[in-house]
Design a protein around this motif. Structure first.
Motif, PDB file in Angstrom:
ATOM      1  N   LEU A   3      -4.683   2.128  -9.442  1.00  0.00           N
ATOM      2  CA  LEU A   3      -4.800   3.586  -9.607  1.00  0.00           C
ATOM      3  C   LEU A   3      -5.970   3.844 -10.536  1.00  0.00           C
ATOM      4  O   LEU A   3      -6.093   3.209 -11.585  1.00  0.00           O
ATOM      5  N   GLY A  21       0.814  -1.213   0.000  1.00  0.00           N
ATOM      6  CA  GLY A  21       0.000   0.000   0.000  1.00  0.00           C
ATOM      7  C   GLY A  21       0.844   1.258   0.000  1.00  0.00           C
ATOM      8  O   GLY A  21       0.527   2.230  -0.696  1.00  0.00           O
ATOM      9  N   ALA A  22       1.924   1.245   0.764  1.00  0.00           N
ATOM     10  CA  ALA A  22       2.823   2.408   0.797  1.00  0.00           C
ATOM     11  C   ALA A  22       3.496   2.597  -0.553  1.00  0.00           C
ATOM     12  O   ALA A  22       3.647   3.727  -1.039  1.00  0.00           O
ATOM     13  N   ALA A  79       1.456   6.484  -6.939  1.00  0.00           N
ATOM     14  CA  ALA A  79       0.367   7.394  -7.295  1.00  0.00           C
ATOM     15  C   ALA A  79       0.837   8.843  -7.284  1.00  0.00           C
ATOM     16  O   ALA A  79       0.429   9.648  -8.144  1.00  0.00           O
ATOM     17  N   GLU A  80       1.690   9.185  -6.352  1.00  0.00           N
ATOM     18  CA  GLU A  80       2.239  10.544  -6.322  1.00  0.00           C
ATOM     19  C   GLU A  80       3.089  10.816  -7.559  1.00  0.00           C
ATOM     20  O   GLU A  80       3.067  11.926  -8.112  1.00  0.00           O
ATOM     21  N   ASP A 103       2.306   1.669  -3.479  1.00  0.00           N
ATOM     22  CA  ASP A 103       1.313   2.158  -4.439  1.00  0.00           C
ATOM     23  C   ASP A 103       1.000   3.629  -4.206  1.00  0.00           C
ATOM     24  O   ASP A 103       0.760   4.383  -5.160  1.00  0.00           O
ATOM     25  N   ALA A 104       0.989   4.057  -2.957  1.00  0.00           N
ATOM     26  CA  ALA A 104       0.755   5.474  -2.661  1.00  0.00           C
ATOM     27  C   ALA A 104       1.891   6.328  -3.229  1.00  0.00           C
ATOM     28  O   ALA A 104       1.655   7.410  -3.788  1.00  0.00           O
TER      29      ALA A 104
END
Length: 378
Positions: A81, A45-46, A52-53, A48-49
């Motif tokens: 995303l 999750g981290a 995404a940025e 992917d975050a």
């Protein structure tokens, strides 16, 4: 002595029976796996975050009150995303979103090809049929052209855009697929002998739409709706016909001219369906992508045909299948029409897909999609 060493010792050395030891080992391994799963999920999750940025940074020019884009990344069939940037309708301040529908332009060709393949599966037509079996009004120069050659742009058909009548315009009288046929009826020539070369042909895909109509007894738009869109629950995807159908959550196209964005949503050829008239969203394209991995729509044999490079193109290392370009391990297609630039790129062996739809004339999104894909590739 470490736990690992103790587990490795024979049961006799521990004084336990083999069965009891196996149960204890299995329990320990299971507990370790369960304990590690939340940590791995948190790490994913981290990651992917952070990705995404990075995507947000790549799409910086699409943010704010400007024509926008919708971007989708699918990994193992799951959207990791799914975002909209900028505006779908500038004048009303309607934001672009995952459900926003854009005119796909030539990304539509993969649906036209799928319709033909479905009819071939049905036995309603054969890919080696001469196109004149279905459209006999075509001139003698088209006698040897087959459906198979049209699918892979090896027909040599004349580009209808180059010879169309000036009476067509974006508002009062747009060109349609039947008008493409009427235009080609007066062109008793081809660019090369059918099967003897490659030339990307919008004309060919307009003729394929008419062939689908003839072979199925349904309008092209109805066939797509009944055989592809409805079965896949692509509820808002439509082959748009002005005055007949509507586009839900519609994005309008824009071009940057004289220092400002101007609406340029339609051209004289925007109503031709077979080569580029489908509207869809990234949410619906996710459903389409899922169907390309199994036999829920197209058979294994049909998918192999669609995804095989039947001919080299005029771009090095790019082949053409049936409605798809093939480059290395990727299957992709872009779409460009007045006010819209789109692309879908699939890495099927890696179960990764990137789709980017935009309602502006520039820039082309293919390179951006590749950069996005690189962020998520293992």
């Amino acid at each position: 002595m470490s736990d690992a060493m103790n587990v490795a010792m024979p049961a006799a050395a521990t004084g336990w029976s083999g069965g009891r030891l196996a149960v204890v080992v299995a329990a320990c391994l299971g507990a370790a796996a369960c304990a590690g799963a939340p940590q791995r999920a948190a790490e994913q999750g981290a990651d992917d975050a952070a990705r995404a940025e990075q995507v947000d940074a790549l799409l910086a020019d699409y943010r704010g009150r400007v024509p926008g884009a919708s971007v989708l990344v699918l990994r193992d069939g799951r959207p990791v995303l799914r975002r909209g940037y900028g505006m779908a309708v500038l004048e009303d301040g309607v934001a672009a979103a995952p459900r926003t529908n854009y005119r796909l332009a030539s990304v539509s060709k993969q649906f036209t090809a799928a319709a033909v393949l479905l009819l071939a599966q049905d036995g309603a037509l054969d890919l080696d049929d001469p196109i004149k079996r279905w459209l006999p009004s075509l001139p003698k120069a088209c006698d040897a052209i087959t459906i198979r050659q049209i699918l892979s742009h090896q027909s040599g058909l004349i580009d209808y855009e180059d010879v169309m009548s000036a009476r067509f315009d974006a508002d009062a009288r747009q060109m349609r697929d039947a008008d493409v046929l009427a235009t080609l009826e007066g062109q008793d020539r081809t660019y090369f002998a059918p099967g003897g070369g490659y030339r990307y042909s919008n004309s060919g895909y307009a003729l394929l739409a008419l062939t689908v109509q003839k072979a199925s007894g349904r309008s092209f738009a109805a066939f797509l709706r009944e055989r592809i869109f409805a079965p896949l629950d692509m509820r808002d995807t439509v082959a748009y016909e002005r005055g007949v159908s509507q586009v839900a959550h519609r994005a309008y196209g824009y071009s940057f001219e004289d220092g400002r964005w101007r609406r340029t949503d339609q051209s004289p050829t925007s109503a031709v369906l077979g080569d580029g008239g489908i509207y869809s969203s990234i949410d619906d394209l996710a459903k389409w992508d899922a169907a390309l991995y199994d036999g829920r729509l197209l058979s294994d044999a049909s998918r192999r045909l669609a995804f095989a490079a039947h001919t080299p193109t005029d771009v090095a290392e790019v082949g053409y299948g049936y409605g798809w370009r093939i480059t290395g391990e990727t299957l992709w297609h872009s779409g460009e029409t007045i006010g819209f630039r789109n692309v879908i790129v699939r890495w099927p062996q890696r179960r990764l897909t990137v789709a980017m739809l935009s309602n502006r004339n520039d820039p082309e999104p293919y390179r951006t999609a590749l950069k996005i894909g690189a962020l998520y590739l293992p």
